[in-house]
Each structure stands twice: as structure tokens, then as C-alpha cells.
Design a protein around this motif. Structure first.
Motif, mmCIF file in Angstrom:
data_model
loop_
_atom_site.group_PDB
_atom_site.id
_atom_site.type_symbol
_atom_site.label_atom_id
_atom_site.label_comp_id
_atom_site.label_asym_id
_atom_site.label_seq_id
_atom_site.Cartn_x
_atom_site.Cartn_y
_atom_site.Cartn_z
ATOM 1 N N ASN A 1 -3.774 -3.158 -5.575
ATOM 2 C CA ASN A 1 -4.040 -1.767 -5.965
ATOM 3 C C ASN A 1 -4.526 -0.901 -4.806
ATOM 4 O OD1 ASN A 1 -3.404 -2.245 -8.718
ATOM 5 N ND2 ASN A 1 -5.442 -3.144 -9.030
ATOM 6 N N TYR A 2 -4.454 -1.418 -3.577
ATOM 7 C CA TYR A 2 -4.969 -0.649 -2.446
ATOM 8 C C TYR A 2 -4.124 0.601 -2.188
ATOM 9 C CZ TYR A 2 -7.676 -4.840 -1.339
ATOM 10 O OH TYR A 2 -8.536 -5.910 -1.401
ATOM 11 N N LEU A 3 -4.848 1.680 -1.832
ATOM 12 C CA LEU A 3 -4.194 2.949 -1.509
ATOM 13 C C LEU A 3 -4.558 3.456 -0.116
ATOM 14 C CD1 LEU A 3 -4.716 4.830 -4.902
ATOM 15 C CD2 LEU A 3 -2.559 3.904 -4.024
ATOM 16 N N TYR A 4 -5.568 2.847 0.502
ATOM 17 C CA TYR A 4 -6.061 3.313 1.792
ATOM 18 C C TYR A 4 -6.214 2.136 2.738
ATOM 19 C CZ TYR A 4 -7.336 7.191 -1.278
ATOM 20 O OH TYR A 4 -7.305 8.200 -2.200
ATOM 21 N N TYR B 1 -11.281 6.323 -2.212
ATOM 22 C CA TYR B 1 -11.361 7.112 -0.993
ATOM 23 C C TYR B 1 -12.732 7.010 -0.324
ATOM 24 C CZ TYR B 1 -10.438 11.007 2.176
ATOM 25 O OH TYR B 1 -10.254 11.786 3.297
ATOM 26 N N ASN C 1 2.616 1.643 -3.257
ATOM 27 C CA ASN C 1 1.682 2.177 -4.253
ATOM 28 C C ASN C 1 1.578 3.699 -4.139
ATOM 29 O OD1 ASN C 1 1.167 -0.386 -5.208
ATOM 30 N ND2 ASN C 1 -0.778 -0.626 -4.122
ATOM 31 N N ARG C 2 1.512 4.172 -2.901
ATOM 32 C CA ARG C 2 1.412 5.617 -2.687
ATOM 33 C C ARG C 2 2.678 6.330 -3.161
ATOM 34 N NH1 ARG C 2 -1.883 8.471 0.839
ATOM 35 N NH2 ARG C 2 -3.880 7.442 1.164
ATOM 36 N N LYS D 1 2.783 6.693 -6.874
ATOM 37 C CA LYS D 1 1.825 7.663 -7.407
ATOM 38 C C LYS D 1 2.113 9.090 -6.941
ATOM 39 C CE LYS D 1 -2.084 4.488 -7.982
ATOM 40 N NZ LYS D 1 -2.249 4.766 -9.436
ATOM 41 N N LEU E 1 0.845 -1.202 0.000
ATOM 42 C CA LEU E 1 0.000 0.000 0.000
ATOM 43 C C LEU E 1 0.883 1.255 0.000
ATOM 44 C CD1 LEU E 1 -3.201 0.689 2.008
ATOM 45 C CD2 LEU E 1 -1.335 2.330 2.127
ATOM 46 N N TYR E 2 1.884 1.287 0.865
ATOM 47 C CA TYR E 2 2.756 2.460 0.909
ATOM 48 C C TYR E 2 3.608 2.567 -0.349
ATOM 49 C CZ TYR E 2 1.394 3.424 5.703
ATOM 50 O OH TYR E 2 0.666 3.747 6.818
#
Length: 339
Positions: A298-301, A318, A230-231, A234, A227-228
Motif C-alpha cells: 500500500n506504499y505511496l511515498y 504523507y 499504486n499512484r 489512484k 508504488l508507482y
């Protein structure tokens, strides 16, 4: 005359036998305590103080025999400087010989669950004659040669594990060996994986430190790491609550919001884009590997599950995250958790 000479010879022989028996008894006296006993011989000790230390630690009988043999064989207190562990069944001559030759017992140094360099220094220094401040000073002098010129990245120079050192090792020796071990851990394969992520080993350790603070669940760390990652890919802010706790100097915080999110700190990833300037703890090897081998998603949160299981709900968008967060916040309110 013959009788007189014979009597003398007999007396001498008897005396030699008695001395031999006495010496044999002393040399083969056995340590009978059930638990191992540590004996410390300080630098600059005198012969008399060595005797006192041995008798105090091992008892007058066994300790006295050890010192007697040590002294008779020309043992030097300077050579004996160090730490020796005496176990049940050890013979006096064996212990004396170890002291005479300076054959120390290595001291085990174990550290894990360490957040700051000060915590690490205190943990390690507890096993030596020098202080935590000595360790920190040694880190300042030794670590730049290993590529660590920013103190904020010093935690990335160490890997939690169990190590063995001699009591006489200097603080600089210990820091150097720990850094060398870290370099061995970061083999070509791991370095290649880090490069594929676009990160340096120290940056991987920084991500791992956040992941480790974010979840205590080993089977979830890879998910959180991705997740991190991915962040980062981006260009999004990490917005990791543990970095706010680190910036505030309070890891006991339960609710992160309000003024905390606006803290002016390079570690506050709600304010500063990208990674903080260094790890917020010294991550375990397994967590570093969890980052390097993080499964694709693909998780962002993410938000802590409202069942307080220690796991997290993950979201791609979100809106779903806001719903998860609202459920968690409601449970915090229901339980009366303010901080």
C-alpha cells in the motif's frame, strides 16, 4: 630413347609432386596468432585490395596463402564482402573458402544501460559500416509498422541483450530484427499481465524505465514499481525525480527541488499527471518483469535512505514521508551535497 622418355616422365612426376607438396603447404598453412583477428572486406573491393587487406590483417605469409587459394578457386570480391574472424589453428584453405562462399562471422552487438535513442544508435552503429544517423532514420521508417508512431515511445521498441548480425546487414535490417525480438519477448503471458495492470507494453516499459532510474537495487525494483502502480491507480501524479532529470537533460542532478519541479515538460511528472509520453531509458528485461510481477503493498511515498545505501524508505502516509525526507535532506546538507 627409352632412357630419354623415362627421364621426362620422371621429371614430370617430380614436378607434380613438388607442386602438390607446395600446394599442400599453402592450403594447410595454419594461422598462429593467439588472438582472433577480424578481416573486413568492404563493398566494391577489387581483387588487389582484397589481397592487401588479407596480408595487412593476417600477415604476408598466411594472408598471401589465403588470397592465392581464394583467387585460384575463382573467389569474387563482391561475394566476399563482409566480416570474417580468423582464429588460431584456422587453415588457409578454410579461410579462403569462407571468403569465396561469403560465409561471414556474425558480429555480436550488445547494449544495456542505454538512456536515449541517440545513445542506442551510437552503440549499435559502432559495429557496422553505416552511421548512428542511419540507424535513427531506419527507426523512423521501420518502427511505425510495429505500432510505434510516436518517436517518444521508440525506446520501448528495444530490449537490451546480446544479438548477432552480419556486417553486411543494413540499418533497416537491424532495427527490424531488434523490434521483432522485442515482440517475441512480449509473449502472451506478459501481455496479459500488462493488460491486468491496465497498461500497454510500451507503458510498462515506461514505468520500468522510471523504476530503473529510481533504484539500482534489483531486489527493490518490484517494490518501487508497485508504488508507482499504486499512484497510477489512484490518479496521483507520479512525482518521480528521474523524470525531472530527464526533462532537464541532466541525470547527474542530486537534489530535485525549486524551479526544477516546475519545468514545463511532458516528462515532468511533478507537473503532468500520469505517465510521461515514453520511456526515459531502455529498461532491462528483468525490470520489465519486476513491474509485471510487482508485489502487492500500500506504499505511496518513497525517499532515499539517509545512509546512502541506495535503498529507499517507503511510507503509506504523507507525514511519515515528510519525516523520512527531512532526515535525508539533513544528511545531504551535512555532506555538503548541493545538486
Amino acid at each position: 630413347m627409352k632412357i630419354y622418355v623415362g627421364a621426362i616422365i620422371g621429371t614430370v612426376v617430380a614436378g607434380l609432386i613438388a607442386v602438390t607438396v607446395w600446394g599442400y603447404h599453402k592450403a594447410f598453412n595454419t594461422y598462429d596468432k593467439s588472438e582472433p583477428t577480424g578481416v573486413y572486406i568492404p563493398e566494391g573491393a577489387s581483387s588487389d585490395s582484397v589481397k592487401v587487406l588479407l596480408c595487412d590483417a593476417l600477415g604476408d605469409s598466411f594472408g598471401g596463402d589465403v588470397y592465392l587459394i581464394f583467387d585460384m578457386r575463382g573467389g569474387s570480391p563482391q561475394k566476399a564482402w563482409g566480416y570474417y574472424e580468423v582464429k588460431a589453428g584456422d587453415r588457409a584453405w578454410s579461410v579462403a573458402n569462407r571468403l569465396r562462399t561469403g560465409t561471414q562471422t556474425p558480429r555480436r552487438v550488445t547494449f544495456n544501460n542505454i538512456r536515449t535513442m541517440e545513445d542506442l544508435a551510437a552503440r549499435v552503429a559502432d559495429r557496422f559500416v553505416w552511421t548512428a544517423d542511419d540507424f535513427l532514420a531506419a527507426a523512423d521508417s521501420v518502427l511505425p509498422a510495429f505500432g510505434f508512431t510516436d518517436r517518444r515511445q521508440f525506446p520501448a521498441a528495444f530490449v537490451p541483450d546480446t544479438y548477432e548480425f552480419y556486417y553486411t546487414a543494413s540499418a533497416a535490417d537491424v532495427v527490424r530484427r531488434l523490434a521483432e525480438y522485442r515482440n517475441k519477448f512480449w509473449n502472451d503471458e506478459r501481455r496479459e499481465k500488462a493488460a491486468a495492470l491496465g497498461l500497454s507494453p510500451a507503458e510498462v516499459a515506461t514505468v520500468a524505465s522510471i523504476v530503473e532510474e529510481e533504484t539500482a537495487k534489483n531486489d527493490e525494483r518490484g517494490m518501487v514499481a508497485r508504488l508507482y502502480l499504486n499512484r497510477i491507480s489512484k490518479g496521483m501524479k507520479l512525482q518521480a525525480d528521474p523524470t525531472v532529470k530527464f526533462a532537464a537533460g541532466d541525470f547527474s542532478l542530486r537534489r530535485i527541488g525549486g524551479d526544477l519541479l516546475r519545468l514545463n515538460s511532458p516528462y515532468n511528472t511533478y507537473v503532468v499527471a500520469g505517465l510521461p509520453p515514453g520511456p526515459i531509458r531502455i529498461p532491462e528485461k528483468s525490470t520489465i518483469d519486476a513491474v509485471l510481477n510487482a508485489p502487492r503493498h500500500n506504499y505511496l511515498y518513497m525517499c532515499a535512505k539517509s545512509d546512502f545505501s541506495g535503498y529507499h524508505d517507503f511510507a503509506v502516509d504523507y507525514d511519515t514521508h515528510l519525516s523520512n525526507a527531512a532526515t535525508y535532506q539533513a544528511e545531504l546538507d551535512r555532506r555538503g551535497i548541493k545538486l
